[in-house]
Design a protein around this motif. Structure first.
Motif, PDB file in Angstrom:
ATOM      1  N   LEU A   5       0.845  -1.190   0.000  1.00 19.69           N
ATOM      2  CA  LEU A   5       0.000   0.000   0.000  1.00 19.69           C
ATOM      3  C   LEU A   5       0.881   1.240   0.000  1.00 19.69           C
ATOM      4  O   LEU A   5       1.866   1.300   0.748  1.00 19.69           O
ATOM      5  CB  LEU A   5      -0.906   0.021   1.225  1.00 19.69           C
ATOM      6  CG  LEU A   5      -1.937  -1.098   1.324  1.00 19.69           C
ATOM      7  CD1 LEU A   5      -1.329  -2.335   1.945  1.00 19.69           C
ATOM      8  CD2 LEU A   5      -3.115  -0.644   2.134  1.00 19.69           C
ATOM      9  N   THR A 135      -1.650  -0.998  -4.150  1.00 23.93           N
ATOM     10  CA  THR A 135      -2.739  -0.017  -4.138  1.00 23.93           C
ATOM     11  C   THR A 135      -2.199   1.329  -3.688  1.00 23.93           C
ATOM     12  O   THR A 135      -1.199   1.411  -2.962  1.00 23.93           O
ATOM     13  CB  THR A 135      -3.898  -0.431  -3.211  1.00 23.93           C
ATOM     14  OG1 THR A 135      -3.405  -0.630  -1.888  1.00 23.93           O
ATOM     15  CG2 THR A 135      -4.580  -1.699  -3.703  1.00 23.93           C
ATOM     16  N   TRP A 137      -3.316   5.025  -1.955  1.00 20.21           N
ATOM     17  CA  TRP A 137      -4.296   5.699  -1.108  1.00 20.21           C
ATOM     18  C   TRP A 137      -3.852   7.141  -0.895  1.00 20.21           C
ATOM     19  O   TRP A 137      -2.679   7.402  -0.659  1.00 20.21           O
ATOM     20  CB  TRP A 137      -4.396   4.994   0.245  1.00 20.21           C
ATOM     21  CG  TRP A 137      -4.809   3.570   0.134  1.00 20.21           C
ATOM     22  CD1 TRP A 137      -4.023   2.502  -0.215  1.00 20.21           C
ATOM     23  CD2 TRP A 137      -6.106   3.043   0.346  1.00 20.21           C
ATOM     24  NE1 TRP A 137      -4.746   1.347  -0.225  1.00 20.21           N
ATOM     25  CE2 TRP A 137      -6.039   1.650   0.113  1.00 20.21           C
ATOM     26  CE3 TRP A 137      -7.317   3.607   0.711  1.00 20.21           C
ATOM     27  CZ2 TRP A 137      -7.145   0.822   0.242  1.00 20.21           C
ATOM     28  CZ3 TRP A 137      -8.419   2.777   0.842  1.00 20.21           C
ATOM     29  CH2 TRP A 137      -8.321   1.406   0.613  1.00 20.21           C
ATOM     30  N   ARG A 147      -9.006   5.288  -1.601  1.00 22.69           N
ATOM     31  CA  ARG A 147      -8.257   4.507  -2.593  1.00 22.69           C
ATOM     32  C   ARG A 147      -8.388   5.176  -3.962  1.00 22.69           C
ATOM     33  O   ARG A 147      -9.481   5.430  -4.433  1.00 22.69           O
ATOM     34  CB  ARG A 147      -8.781   3.077  -2.642  1.00 22.69           C
ATOM     35  CG  ARG A 147      -7.976   2.209  -3.582  1.00 22.69           C
ATOM     36  CD  ARG A 147      -8.417   0.768  -3.524  1.00 22.69           C
ATOM     37  NE  ARG A 147      -7.712   0.004  -4.542  1.00 22.69           N
ATOM     38  CZ  ARG A 147      -7.731  -1.298  -4.626  1.00 22.69           C
ATOM     39  NH1 ARG A 147      -8.421  -1.991  -3.732  1.00 22.69           N
ATOM     40  NH2 ARG A 147      -7.083  -1.912  -5.570  1.00 22.69           N
TER      41      ARG A 147
END
Length: 149
Positions: A5, A135, A137, A147
């Motif tokens: 992330l 991902t 964010w 997101r």
């Protein structure tokens, strides 16, 4: 492969965002390791985590202290994982080690620092090419995570 992330700090500082993320990680039963880009930053985070909130603290230690393997949260400047952490936080421009042994890795970067933004872009490319689930964010004006990719 680790879930990776990228958290783009736009509304708060690392000191504001990191304690909550560490609390959520330890609440899951995960040990965490936080790798910073310098000893000075590691030591500043060490002091901050003891006093970030009046009513509580976050139990942790640093890699320069004994019993690193017993710490629920370990602050380091190296790529070692002596506490067997399931999640690795990379802050302040820290370069990632092999992340394949972690369940999750989190890159936190300051959106107001061009060097950190560029480094995050490079790490994104490397993580994607390495086959990690990646991902992105970004903070909203009310400091929540949204997101984006």
């Amino acid at each position: 492969m680790a879930e990776v992330l990228f958290y783009h700090l736009t509304e708060s500082t690392l000191e504001d965002a990191l304690p909550g993320l560490l609390e959520r990680s330890t609440a899951r039963g995960w040990r965490a390791v936080v790798q910073s880009g310098s000893e000075e930053r590691r030591d500043a985070l060490d002091q901050h985590l003891w006093a970030f909130r009046d009513e509580s603290f976050l139990a942790h230690g640093t890699d320069r202290e004994p019993h690193a393997a017993e710490q629920p949260v370990l602050l380091t400047v190296t790529d070692a994982n002596p506490n067997g952490a399931a999640i690795r936080f990379l802050v302040d421009g820290a370069s990632p080690p092999d992340l394949s042994t972690y369940e999750r890795a989190v890159f936190l970067f300051d959106g107001h620092d061009a060097g950190q933004v560029e480094a995050a872009r490079e790490h994104w490319k490397t993580m994607k090419a390495g086959g990690h689930a990646v991902t992105y964010w970004q903070q909203t004006p009310d400091r929540r995570w949204e997101r984006k990719a």
